[in-house]
Design a protein around this motif. Structure first.
Motif, PDB file in Angstrom:
ATOM      1  N   LEU A 782       0.866  -1.243   0.231  1.00 57.72           N
ATOM      2  CA  LEU A 782       0.081  -0.196   0.148  1.00 57.72           C
ATOM      3  C   LEU A 782       1.313   1.154  -0.183  1.00 57.72           C
ATOM      4  CD1 LEU A 782      -2.517  -1.047   2.638  1.00 57.72           C
ATOM      5  CD2 LEU A 782      -2.860  -0.444   0.226  1.00 57.72           C
ATOM      6  N   LEU A 783       2.301   0.867   0.401  1.00 56.77           N
ATOM      7  CA  LEU A 783       2.679   2.316   0.368  1.00 56.77           C
ATOM      8  C   LEU A 783       3.774   2.403  -0.027  1.00 56.77           C
ATOM      9  CD1 LEU A 783       2.731   2.478   4.600  1.00 56.77           C
ATOM     10  CD2 LEU A 783       1.458   3.405   3.472  1.00 56.77           C
ATOM     11  N   HIS A 784       4.300   1.675  -1.057  1.00 61.11           N
ATOM     12  CA  HIS A 784       5.222   1.463  -2.013  1.00 61.11           C
ATOM     13  C   HIS A 784       5.778   2.716  -2.723  1.00 61.11           C
ATOM     14  CE1 HIS A 784       2.838   0.051  -4.936  1.00 61.11           C
ATOM     15  NE2 HIS A 784       3.574   0.003  -5.482  1.00 61.11           N
ATOM     16  N   SER A 785       4.032   2.899  -3.072  1.00 60.95           N
ATOM     17  CA  SER A 785       4.385   4.212  -4.241  1.00 60.95           C
ATOM     18  C   SER A 785       4.896   5.355  -3.541  1.00 60.95           C
ATOM     19  CB  SER A 785       3.564   4.467  -4.934  1.00 60.95           C
ATOM     20  OG  SER A 785       2.090   4.559  -4.489  1.00 60.95           O
ATOM     21  N   SER A 786       3.715   6.164  -2.487  1.00 63.78           N
ATOM     22  CA  SER A 786       3.617   7.175  -1.858  1.00 63.78           C
ATOM     23  C   SER A 786       5.116   7.216  -0.367  1.00 63.78           C
ATOM     24  CB  SER A 786       2.566   7.044  -0.716  1.00 63.78           C
ATOM     25  OG  SER A 786       1.968   6.418   0.502  1.00 63.78           O
ATOM     26  N   HIS A 787       5.554   6.231   0.419  1.00 62.87           N
ATOM     27  CA  HIS A 787       6.182   6.285   1.206  1.00 62.87           C
ATOM     28  C   HIS A 787       7.320   5.442   1.011  1.00 62.87           C
ATOM     29  CE1 HIS A 787       3.017   8.599   3.255  1.00 62.87           C
ATOM     30  NE2 HIS A 787       4.063   9.183   3.298  1.00 62.87           N
ATOM     31  N   PRO A 788       8.310   5.018   0.129  1.00 63.20           N
ATOM     32  CA  PRO A 788       8.885   3.770   0.048  1.00 63.20           C
ATOM     33  C   PRO A 788       9.719   3.048   1.121  1.00 63.20           C
ATOM     34  CG  PRO A 788       9.874   5.663  -1.557  1.00 63.20           C
ATOM     35  CD  PRO A 788       8.699   6.074  -0.948  1.00 63.20           C
ATOM     36  N   VAL A 789      10.403   3.986   1.495  1.00 65.18           N
ATOM     37  CA  VAL A 789      11.106   4.055   3.055  1.00 65.18           C
ATOM     38  C   VAL A 789      10.465   2.811   4.596  1.00 65.18           C
ATOM     39  CG1 VAL A 789      12.521   4.934   5.051  1.00 65.18           C
ATOM     40  CG2 VAL A 789      12.616   6.151   2.334  1.00 65.18           C
ATOM     41  N   VAL A 790       9.218   3.826   4.252  1.00 61.80           N
ATOM     42  CA  VAL A 790       8.450   3.226   5.620  1.00 61.80           C
ATOM     43  C   VAL A 790       7.844   1.835   4.938  1.00 61.80           C
ATOM     44  CG1 VAL A 790       6.205   3.091   6.027  1.00 61.80           C
ATOM     45  CG2 VAL A 790       7.558   5.428   6.559  1.00 61.80           C
ATOM     46  N   ALA A 791       7.676   1.563   3.330  1.00 62.80           N
ATOM     47  CA  ALA A 791       7.518   0.393   2.417  1.00 62.80           C
ATOM     48  C   ALA A 791       8.379  -0.822   3.101  1.00 62.80           C
ATOM     49  CB  ALA A 791       6.842   0.524   1.224  1.00 62.80           C
ATOM     50  N   LEU A 792       9.396  -0.388   2.653  1.00 62.13           N
ATOM     51  CA  LEU A 792      10.793  -0.921   2.972  1.00 62.13           C
ATOM     52  C   LEU A 792      10.917  -1.162   4.849  1.00 62.13           C
ATOM     53  CD1 LEU A 792      13.336  -2.934   1.634  1.00 62.13           C
ATOM     54  CD2 LEU A 792      14.270  -0.434   2.386  1.00 62.13           C
ATOM     55  N   LEU A 793      10.455  -0.411   5.471  1.00 66.18           N
ATOM     56  CA  LEU A 793      10.626  -1.622   6.641  1.00 66.18           C
ATOM     57  C   LEU A 793       9.586  -2.891   7.056  1.00 66.18           C
ATOM     58  CD1 LEU A 793      11.808   1.832   8.369  1.00 66.18           C
ATOM     59  CD2 LEU A 793      13.376  -0.374   8.493  1.00 66.18           C
ATOM     60  N   CYS A 794       8.635  -2.344   6.401  1.00 67.88           N
ATOM     61  CA  CYS A 794       7.540  -3.379   6.520  1.00 67.88           C
ATOM     62  C   CYS A 794       7.388  -4.056   5.850  1.00 67.88           C
ATOM     63  CB  CYS A 794       6.161  -2.375   5.712  1.00 67.88           C
ATOM     64  SG  CYS A 794       5.346  -0.867   6.614  1.00 67.88           S
ATOM     65  N   GLY A 795       8.150  -4.188   4.462  1.00 72.57           N
ATOM     66  CA  GLY A 795       8.705  -5.967   4.113  1.00 72.57           C
ATOM     67  C   GLY A 795      10.020  -6.026   5.191  1.00 72.57           C
ATOM     68  N   ILE A 796      10.731  -5.541   5.774  1.00 69.96           N
ATOM     69  CA  ILE A 796      11.578  -6.399   6.456  1.00 69.96           C
ATOM     70  C   ILE A 796      10.799  -6.579   7.590  1.00 69.96           C
ATOM     71  CG2 ILE A 796      13.554  -5.685   8.074  1.00 69.96           C
ATOM     72  CD1 ILE A 796      14.283  -3.993   6.099  1.00 69.96           C
ATOM     73  N   VAL A 797       9.893  -6.309   8.160  1.00 68.37           N
ATOM     74  CA  VAL A 797       9.143  -6.835   9.093  1.00 68.37           C
ATOM     75  C   VAL A 797       8.772  -8.103   8.454  1.00 68.37           C
ATOM     76  CG1 VAL A 797       7.096  -6.507  10.649  1.00 68.37           C
ATOM     77  CG2 VAL A 797       9.188  -4.739  10.388  1.00 68.37           C
TER      78      VAL A 797
END
Length: 947
Positions: A782-797
């Protein structure tokens, strides 16, 4: 050979005339220019990295400190570099024994020959067979005509191997710790197969005379007598560079069991049911030419340790023959024998590769590497499923030939039949690294199974040769086997050679022998080369000082420097490999190991029946015996049933076995560690989630309320799981404290409560891992386009959630194994429910013939089944349903899933056995209990216990 056949042979082998002085050139030899460049560039890159990362100036190799996957990459590069640079052809020297074999017989495509011909190659049938030359990893080396005069003498060099004595005159044995005595016997057993046996002249025919000092009181006077290595009678030239003839096969055909010619083989068979000969007591018969020694394929340097292994695998052969006869009652004796031999050879090859070698090299990188040697990176389950799939769909198998030939993915068995950059012959250097006499103990302690009471201590001289059968008769294989697996072997290092073997009567010629001296002397007379020669043949730089040689051991460096008068280039290879540094978990030194990984896999890669012939089409039901028969532990359980109770908790057959009484405590400790590891993993995931939430709030991806709610849910779920696991372990601990007391029967209810908490932990753990993975992945999307850094951290989680699931499953399996070990102890002396104890008509009739056939099919040679066995059973049922045209793919998939749920429930409720499977301990259900479960009787046992 007809004119037409001769023309075909010439066309296939264009460079050497068949009738000339050279052996035919095999089309399977050679790696090609592209692969040569690729392999060597791959190695150059990783070796540059390896040397560049070296922190210790005395250590030129540091890959053992890398993460296992990176270390494995280095080893793959090293192996490929040596396969393209270190192999030579002993038949570069002309030979006059090239036989005319004619067309390839059809039988050799499916079965082993007695003398090893046709096994390694179909262009050169003699490759690796009897009476052929040993190879070399260095070009032929000119040797001195007076090896007796070389200084330091072989006697003086051998003395640095002798064990030191304590103040009471007893030998100081340095234990290997990671290897048991059986491991030492195993390598002698195997070496008698693939190591060949150098041809020697009679000792009366101009022997070597090795001088003795008067103070040594040598029994034969002023010199030790050593027979000469026979001159290669197949050579048409002689330039002082010896080529050594082996009187035995080098191909992996287990000739030490089956002999190396038709006469030997026929004398060892019964010609009834495909079986090997045993006497009325089911032991090997006595060799009439060697009183006190078993009659077998090769019985030189014999002992009860070898007798046990020979008997064990002759018994295995007979069991395999009966297994085939059950499924193929129409087969004749010859076919049963040949198929049983093929399976026995493959089973021994698997034991050697993924059991003995993994125990010898207990390093994370090597554990991964040795397993990949056999299964590739597919792993056992995926590879064996694909082998069964290809057997059912031969057209797809042909299309996927390239895939099966890719060794890195598929592993060696079933891969391409090839010899790399040199024909298959065992090199002299490989035989040298397998002279592991330091593993031999000076005294054999005979230990009673169960009580661990010492029955006797037998000196080495009284343990070997003609004393063998009397010791077997006195103690029996069960007691001897327990003694072998309990005691540690000797470590492979200097000053650890048994002194009994430095002055004893040679079994073969009756001369007094110093075996430590003879090892060194043979290296010199056969042109094996020095330690620096050995290093350079493997792509390693020569050592430049004795301190570098010993890895910084000042005392040992000084001793060797004095012995070799300061010339490090004169150090014998057999001495260098014993003193070179060993990484943690290695029983071998670096260069000894490199020689091992260069040549050991070639025994498989150059065997037609273990490469392209290793298929279900060729092996049939025997393939499952090889892969699912239990390996070494399975063989011992079948033929030494008295040791079955002692196998509980054993995952390494060739490491010292631990006490079964401590097994519940060890599992309790391990499960506690699982809980702690899970807590750390959850804590790491929570920190990552908090970091993602904090950055998300800061950047506006989340509101503060949303972030706090998600973190609170995560924390609450994790804490609930911690409590659940802790309660399960608390109940298990209470049961463990009582499981050996007279109150143990009162603890069945506590054990049931523990199991309920385990099941809750399993369920909640899976749900929690799914929530973490699914939630993290969804937020990342959901966040990969608007907030890529947060999306990356969520992916690591989300990725961290996979680790949680894996560790949660490990906890559940370990807890189930702990439960079984406790329950088995609590059931001691408890009666079993019978048909008379339950309501009339409650018992279920079971088709025992179908039950027996199913058990033999999916648990060959075993009396228990695991989840993996049930999975293969469900796969087989689905295939049978498809062939019968029952239902469609969807109904069969539902049926398979339903069957899996039933088998999981059976294991969860009734598992009563713990077994080793792929180095892990897993729950299993015994044959008797499974039958009782199908009949409904096992249910009433549980009801009574919980009541």
């Amino acid at each position: 050979m007809t004119e037409d056949q001769d023309g075909q042979q010439q066309k296939r082998c264009p460079f050497h005339r068949v009738t000339g002085g050279f052996r035919p050139q095999s089309s399977r030899v050679g790696i090609g220019p592209i692969r040569y460049v690729y392999w060597n560039c791959f190695y150059w890159i990783l070796e540059t990295l390896n040397r560049g990362l070296s922190r210790d100036p005395n250590r030129k190799v540091t890959w053992d400190k890398w993460p296992p996957f990176l270390g494995l990459l280095y080893l793959l590069a090293k192996i490929r570099f040596n396969r393209s640079n270190a192999l030579t052809d002993p038949y570069d020297y002309a030979t006059n024994d090239t036989k005319q074999f004619g067309p390839e017989p059809d039988a050799v495509k499916h079965f082993y020959t007695a003398d090893g011909t046709w096994v390694s190659d179909n262009d050169d049938p003699q490759m690796g067979a009897v009476n052929t030359r040993l190879g070399s990893n260095i070009p032929p080396r000119k040797v001195r005509p007076d090896p007796e005069a070389i200084t330091p003498s072989a006697r003086d060099v051998g003395k640095v191997r002798w064990r030191r004595l304590d103040e009471h005159g007893r030998e100081i044995v340095k234990p290997a710790l990671i290897l048991n005595n059986l491991a030492g016997g195993w390598i002698q057993f195997q070496f008698h197969n693939f190591g060949g046996n150098t041809r020697h002249d009679p000792v009366s025919q101009c022997p070597h005379l090795l001088a003795r000092r008067p103070e040594e009181n040598w029994p034969d006077g002023e010199a030790a007598v050593v027979d000469r290595t026979s001159k290669d009678w197949t050579r048409t030239t002689d330039n002082g560079r010896p080529t050594v003839i082996s009187e035995r096969e080098m191909a992996w055909i287990q000739g030490q069991i089956y002999g190396t010619n038709d006469d030997e083989l026929h004398s060892l068979r019964t010609f009834s049911g495909g079986e090997m000969a045993v006497d009325e007591s089911q032991r090997l018969p006595e060799d009439p030419a060697k009183p006190g020694i078993d009659k077998t394929g090769f019985n030189n340097n014999y002992s009860p340790l070898l007798s046990f292994l020979h008997w064990l695998f002759v018994s295995e052969h007979n069991a395999i023959a009966r297994h085939y006869a059950y499924f193929h009652p129409d087969w004749d004796d010859e076919r049963l024998f040949q198929m049983a031999r093929k399976v026995n050879v493959a089973q021994i090859a698997r034991i050697h590769t993924v059991m003995w070698t993994e125990d010898l090299l207990q390093h994370p990188t090597l554990q991964m590497g040795m397993h990949a040697d056999w299964y590739g990176f597919l792993g056992q389950r995926a590879k064996m499923f694909m082998m069964r799939f290809f057997d059912r769909h031969p057209t797809i198998a042909r299309l996927m030939t390239w895939f099966r030939h890719y060794e890195l993915i598929w592993g060696m068995p079933g891969s391409k039949w090839e010899h790399h950059d040199g024909p298959f012959q065992v090199p002299k250097q490989f035989r040298m690294v397998y002279r592991l006499h330091e593993m031999i103990l000076s005294e054999q302690e005979i230990i009673e199974p169960g009580s661990d009471r010492t029955l006797d201590r037998v000196s080495l001289v009284d343990f070997i040769h003609g004393n063998t059968r009397s010791l077997v008769e006195r103690f029996g294989y069960e007691t001897l086997a327990w003694s072998f697996v309990k005691k540690s072997a000797g470590a492979l290092t200097l000053h650890n050679f048994p002194r009994a073997l430095t002055q004893f009567k040679n079994q073969q010629d009756g001369t007094w022998t110093d075996l430590a001296e003879r090892d060194v002397f043979r290296e010199r007379t056969d042109g094996t080369g020095t330690y620096n020669d050995f290093r350079q043949s493997l792509g390693e730089p020569p050592v430049t000082s004795f301190l570098e040689l010993t890895g910084g051991d000042v005392e040992m460096a000084r001793e060797l420097e004095v012995l070799y008068e300061g010339d490090v280039d004169a150090v014998d290879a057999g001495i260098g490999i014993l003193v070179e540094p060993k990484p943690a978990g290695f029983a071998l030194g670096f260069c000894q190991f490199y020689q091992f990984v260069l040549n050991a896999p070639r025994r498989v890669k150059s065997n037609r029946h273990l490469t392209e012939g290793f298929t279900y089409a060729e092996y049939g039901v025997g393939m499952d015996w090889v892969e699912h028969g239990g390996g070494m532990l399975g063989a011992m359980a079948r033929h030494v049933p008295g040791l079955r109770p002692q196998m509980e908790g054993v995952t390494r057959a060739f490491a010292p076995w631990k006490e079964t009484e401590t097994f519940p405590y060890r599992m309790l400790t391990e499960t506690h560690e699982d809980t702690a590891t899970l807590f750390k993993t959850d804590l790491r995931t929570f920190v990552l989630a908090a970091l993602a939430a904090g950055i998300g709030v800061y950047t506006g991806a989340f509101t503060l309320t949303t972030a706090l709610v998600l973190l609170a849910l995560f924390a609450a779920g994790s804490l609930a799981l911690v409590v659940t696991r802790m309660l399960a372990m608390r109940f298990m601990q209470q049961v463990w404290q009582k499981c050996y007391t007279d109150k143990r029967t009162l603890m069945f209810g506590t054990l049931a409560r523990a199991e309920r908490w385990i099941n809750r932990a399993a369920c909640f753990g899976r749900l929690g891992a799914f929530a973490i993975t699914g939630g993290g992945a969804a937020l990342a999307w959901l966040l990969h386009s608007s907030h890529p850094v947060v999306a990356l951290l969520c992916g690591i989680v989300a990725v961290s959630g996979f680790a949680t699931r894996r560790l949660s499953n490990t906890f559940v399996v370990d807890a189930q194994v702990l439960k079984i070990s406790l329950r088995n102890r609590m059931r001691e002396g408890q009666p079993l429910t019978t048909v008379q104890d339950i309501p009339a008509g409650a018992a279920v009739d079971v088709d025992k013939e179908a039950f027996e056939r199913s058990f033999r099919t999916y648990a060959p040679g075993r009396d228990y089944m695991t989840a993996y066995d049930f999975a293969r059973m469900h796969e087989g049922d689905a295939v049978a349903a498809a062939r019968a045209g029952k239902g469609n793919w969807l109904t069969r998939a539902f049926s398979k899933a339903s069957a899996r749920r039933r088998s999981d429930r059976l294991l969860r409720l009734y598992a009563d056995h713990v077994c080793e499977e792929d180095r892990n301990l897993v729950p299993a259900i015994s044959k008797a209990t499974l039958l009782r479960a199908y009949q409904g009787l096992a249910h009433y046992d549980l009801v009574r216990e919980q009541g």
